[in-house]
Design an enzyme around this catalytic site. Structure first.
Site, PDB file in Angstrom:
ATOM      1  N   GLY A  31       0.845  -1.202   0.000  1.00 18.10           N
ATOM      2  CA  GLY A  31       0.000   0.000   0.000  1.00 18.10           C
ATOM      3  C   GLY A  31       0.875   1.244   0.000  1.00 18.10           C
ATOM      4  N   GLY A  34      -0.083   5.005  -1.267  1.00 18.77           N
ATOM      5  CA  GLY A  34      -1.169   5.754  -0.629  1.00 18.77           C
ATOM      6  C   GLY A  34      -0.688   6.934   0.192  1.00 18.77           C
ATOM      7  CD  GLN A  35      -3.409  11.087   4.039  1.00 20.51           C
ATOM      8  OE1 GLN A  35      -4.264  10.311   4.413  1.00 20.51           O
ATOM      9  NE2 GLN A  35      -3.333  12.324   4.480  1.00 20.51           N
ATOM     10  CG  ASP A  57      -0.376   0.686  -3.931  1.00 22.41           C
ATOM     11  OD1 ASP A  57      -1.442   0.456  -4.543  1.00 22.41           O
ATOM     12  OD2 ASP A  57      -0.330   1.386  -2.910  1.00 22.41           O
ATOM     13  NE  ARG A  59      -3.138   4.265  -5.172  1.00 27.49           N
ATOM     14  CZ  ARG A  59      -3.347   5.486  -4.708  1.00 27.49           C
ATOM     15  NH1 ARG A  59      -3.358   6.519  -5.518  1.00 27.49           N
ATOM     16  NH2 ARG A  59      -3.590   5.700  -3.425  1.00 27.49           N
ATOM     17  CG  ASP A  75      -4.606  -8.182  -5.175  1.00 33.45           C
ATOM     18  OD1 ASP A  75      -4.830  -7.771  -4.026  1.00 33.45           O
ATOM     19  OD2 ASP A  75      -5.501  -8.572  -5.949  1.00 33.45           O
ATOM     20  CE1 TYR A 165     -10.380   2.090   7.583  1.00 29.68           C
ATOM     21  CE2 TYR A 165     -11.150   3.649   9.225  1.00 29.68           C
ATOM     22  CZ  TYR A 165     -10.124   3.106   8.486  1.00 29.68           C
ATOM     23  OH  TYR A 165      -8.839   3.579   8.643  1.00 29.68           O
ATOM     24  CE  LYS A 169      -7.987   0.156   9.452  1.00 23.43           C
ATOM     25  NZ  LYS A 169      -6.724  -0.339   8.894  1.00 23.43           N
TER      26      LYS A 169
HETATM   27  N1  LIG Z   1      -5.075   8.390   6.366  1.00 28.30           N
HETATM   28  C1  LIG Z   1      -5.682   8.403   7.536  1.00 28.30           C
HETATM   29  O1  LIG Z   1      -6.141   9.465   8.002  1.00 28.30           O
HETATM   30  C2  LIG Z   1      -5.806   7.127   8.336  1.00 28.30           C
HETATM   31  C3  LIG Z   1      -6.380   7.182   9.635  1.00 28.30           C
HETATM   32  C4  LIG Z   1      -6.499   6.005  10.351  1.00 28.30           C
HETATM   33  C5  LIG Z   1      -6.034   4.807   9.841  1.00 28.30           C
HETATM   34  N2  LIG Z   1      -5.486   4.762   8.591  1.00 28.30           N
HETATM   35  C6  LIG Z   1      -5.028   3.460   8.073  1.00 28.30           C
HETATM   36  O2  LIG Z   1      -3.720   3.554   7.526  1.00 28.30           O
HETATM   37  C7  LIG Z   1      -3.588   2.660   6.395  1.00 28.30           C
HETATM   38  C8  LIG Z   1      -3.134   3.433   5.164  1.00 28.30           C
HETATM   39  O3  LIG Z   1      -4.062   4.462   4.923  1.00 28.30           O
HETATM   40  P1  LIG Z   1      -3.877   5.544   3.761  1.00 28.30           P
HETATM   41  O4  LIG Z   1      -4.556   6.765   4.243  1.00 28.30           O
HETATM   42  O5  LIG Z   1      -2.483   5.592   3.314  1.00 28.30           O
HETATM   43  O6  LIG Z   1      -4.813   4.887   2.660  1.00 28.30           O
HETATM   44  P2  LIG Z   1      -4.757   5.119   1.043  1.00 28.30           P
HETATM   45  O7  LIG Z   1      -6.103   4.744   0.537  1.00 28.30           O
HETATM   46  O8  LIG Z   1      -4.233   6.467   0.740  1.00 28.30           O
HETATM   47  O9  LIG Z   1      -3.687   4.033   0.599  1.00 28.30           O
HETATM   48  C9  LIG Z   1      -3.950   2.660   0.587  1.00 28.30           C
HETATM   49  C10 LIG Z   1      -3.146   2.050  -0.533  1.00 28.30           C
HETATM   50  O10 LIG Z   1      -3.452   0.649  -0.589  1.00 28.30           O
HETATM   51  C11 LIG Z   1      -3.493   0.272  -1.964  1.00 28.30           C
HETATM   52  N3  LIG Z   1      -4.291  -0.962  -2.124  1.00 28.30           N
HETATM   53  C12 LIG Z   1      -5.643  -1.060  -2.169  1.00 28.30           C
HETATM   54  N4  LIG Z   1      -5.983  -2.340  -2.384  1.00 28.30           N
HETATM   55  C13 LIG Z   1      -4.847  -3.059  -2.467  1.00 28.30           C
HETATM   56  C14 LIG Z   1      -4.543  -4.426  -2.687  1.00 28.30           C
HETATM   57  N5  LIG Z   1      -5.522  -5.325  -2.876  1.00 28.30           N
HETATM   58  N6  LIG Z   1      -3.248  -4.823  -2.726  1.00 28.30           N
HETATM   59  C15 LIG Z   1      -2.244  -3.906  -2.562  1.00 28.30           C
HETATM   60  N7  LIG Z   1      -2.468  -2.593  -2.356  1.00 28.30           N
HETATM   61  C16 LIG Z   1      -3.750  -2.166  -2.313  1.00 28.30           C
HETATM   62  C17 LIG Z   1      -4.129   1.458  -2.670  1.00 28.30           C
HETATM   63  O11 LIG Z   1      -3.830   1.436  -4.062  1.00 28.30           O
HETATM   64  C18 LIG Z   1      -3.509   2.628  -1.913  1.00 28.30           C
HETATM   65  O12 LIG Z   1      -2.347   3.109  -2.578  1.00 28.30           O
HETATM   66  C19 LIG Z   1      -4.954   1.989   6.253  1.00 28.30           C
HETATM   67  O13 LIG Z   1      -4.954   0.765   6.951  1.00 28.30           O
HETATM   68  C20 LIG Z   1      -5.899   2.949   6.946  1.00 28.30           C
HETATM   69  O14 LIG Z   1      -7.030   2.294   7.422  1.00 28.30           O
HETATM   70  C21 LIG Z   1      -5.360   5.897   7.824  1.00 28.30           C
END
Ligand SMILES: NC(=O)c1ccc[n+]([C@@H]2O[C@H](COP(=O)([O-])OP(=O)(O)OC[C@H]3O[C@@H](n4cnc5c(N)ncnc54)[C@H](O)[C@@H]3O)[C@@H](O)[C@H]2O)c1
Length: 337
Positions: A31, A34-35, A57, A59, A75, A165, A169
């Site tokens: 992942g 992602g953010q 990732d 993507r 994946d 969600y 979690k």
């Molecule tokens: N950003 C927040 O504010 C926040 C807050 C609490 C918890 N979290 C947790 O932190 C983690 C990361 O969050 P984020 O904000 O970076 O999310 P995001 O959606 O920005 O990134 C998630 C990444 O996972 C990838 N992904 C999706 N399906 C996939 C798969 N099948 N195989 C491989 N990769 C896959 C997506 O392409 C994406 O790049 C998550 O578990 C989220 O629940 C985030």
């Protein structure tokens, strides 16, 4: 022996030891585009070295990661291929970030449940089978529901989540605890609050407004907010979240007493408060409120979090408050634009 030669030999010895240590560790971030993934991957590469940290990732590789180290498309639902990669690359630690977040999850509950649960179970199984040294998996303040305390919500309390969600979690936290107790998997976790960052866009959470507002303030001097003005939520600036993650993973195992997931906190604010902070830098900024389905999700969560247990167990301490974060966000977004 001359002092210079002794020093050189000592340095070389240390260097060899470090190189040997590095050679034994291999970190896989799932992942990574992602953010959180982008910033965490860059931070891990800075500490451990580019070749030690494999980004992956579903993507395409995020442009900010290009040229900074190895990248594979993967994946997390494909356990066989995942297993193969872990074996082939001699992976010793996994950071699992792939998930469907709160707002997107409410639109597609089955997808959120399947990815958030099966993805985690795949990694925990592989960690057990391959004897991985450590696993990191984030939980969220979304585990808390309307019956949890609204203010200073403690580590252990009533937890009755109402979003898919949050349910995923909370179940995930107990799977981590189960694999730790039954199989000795060293899995560690944080309940992140809403995370604010400027490098990589947020991925469909209820706290995304606190990122969008900065972009809109700079571009249009106006923001239409999808939450009510007095909706207080726990938040954190990304540099604090990345540091918390790495400090948790670096802490000696005996200090990690909570094997479900740790509360962590730094600040709580409402849209009205963040808007007032932005106005200090952009006086002409205006905001309107048009709450949508995300208001119900926000209303179900606590307004602030008590993270005393994380502070006591492994020394967590935040750095950024709303003023320092706003200044840093606006400076960096201006520089990037
Ligand atoms: N950003 C927040 O504010 C926040 C807050 C609490 C918890 N979290 C947790 O932190 C983690 C990361 O969050 P984020 O904000 O970076 O999310 P995001 O959606 O920005 O990134 C998630 C990444 O996972 C990838 N992904 C999706 N399906 C996939 C798969 N099948 N195989 C491989 N990769 C896959 C997506 O392409 C994406 O790049 C998550 O578990 C989220 O629940 C985030």
């Amino acid at each position: 022996m001359k002092p210079f030669r002794i020093l050189t030999e000592r340095f070389l010895g240390l260097h060899l030891l470090l190189t040997e240590f590095m050679a034994k560790e291999k970190i896989l971030v799932i992942g990574a585009s992602g953010q959180i993934g982008v910033e965490l991957t860059l931070a891990l590469r800075k500490i451990y070295g580019a070749s030690i940290v494999i980004a992956s990732d579903l993507r395409e590789e995020n442009p900010l990661l290009k040229g900074t180290g190895p990248y594979v498309t993967m994946d997390v639902m494909n356990k066989e291929l995942l297993h193969l990669q872990v074996n082939r690359q001699n992976v010793t630690q996994i950071y699992l970030l792939a998930a469907i977040l709160s707002a997107t999850g409410e639109k597609n509950p089955n997808l959120a449940w399947n990815l958030n649960m099966q993805g985690l179970l795949n990694i925990l199984d592989i960690a057990r089978e391959q004897n991985l040294k450590k696993v990191y998996w984030p939980s969220s303040i979304a585990v808390f529901g309307p019956t949890s305390p609204k203010q200073n919500c403690p580590q252990q309390t009533i937890i009755e989540p109402t979003t898919v969600y949050g349910i995923s979690k909370y179940a995930g936290e107990f799977w981590c605890n189960y694999y730790f107790n039954k199989s000795g998997v060293d899995v560690r976790s944080l309940r992140y609050p809403g995370l604010i960052s400027y490098k990589s866009p947020p991925g469909g959470g209820t706290t995304d407004y606190a990122v969008e507002i900065y972009h809109e303030a700079l571009e249009h001097k106006h923001y239409n907010c999808f939450l009510e003005k007095d909706t207080y939520l726990p938040m954190m600036y990304m540099p604090d979240a990345i540091r918390a993650t790495i400090e948790l993973m670096e802490a000696p195992a005996e200090k990690i007493q909570t094997r479900t997931s740790y509360n962590i906190a730094s600040m709580s604010f409402s849209p009205e408060e963040i808007s007032a902070e932005i106005k200090k830098h952009i006086p002409e900024f205006t905001i309107e409120y048009a709450p949508d389905y995300r208001q119900d999700i926000a209303n179900s969560w606590p307004q602030s979090i008590d993270d005393a247990v994380a502070r006591k167990d492994w020394g967590w301490k935040h750095e950024y408050d709303i003023a320092a974060m706003t200044e840093d966000m606006l400076t960096n977004l201006k520089d990037a634009g």
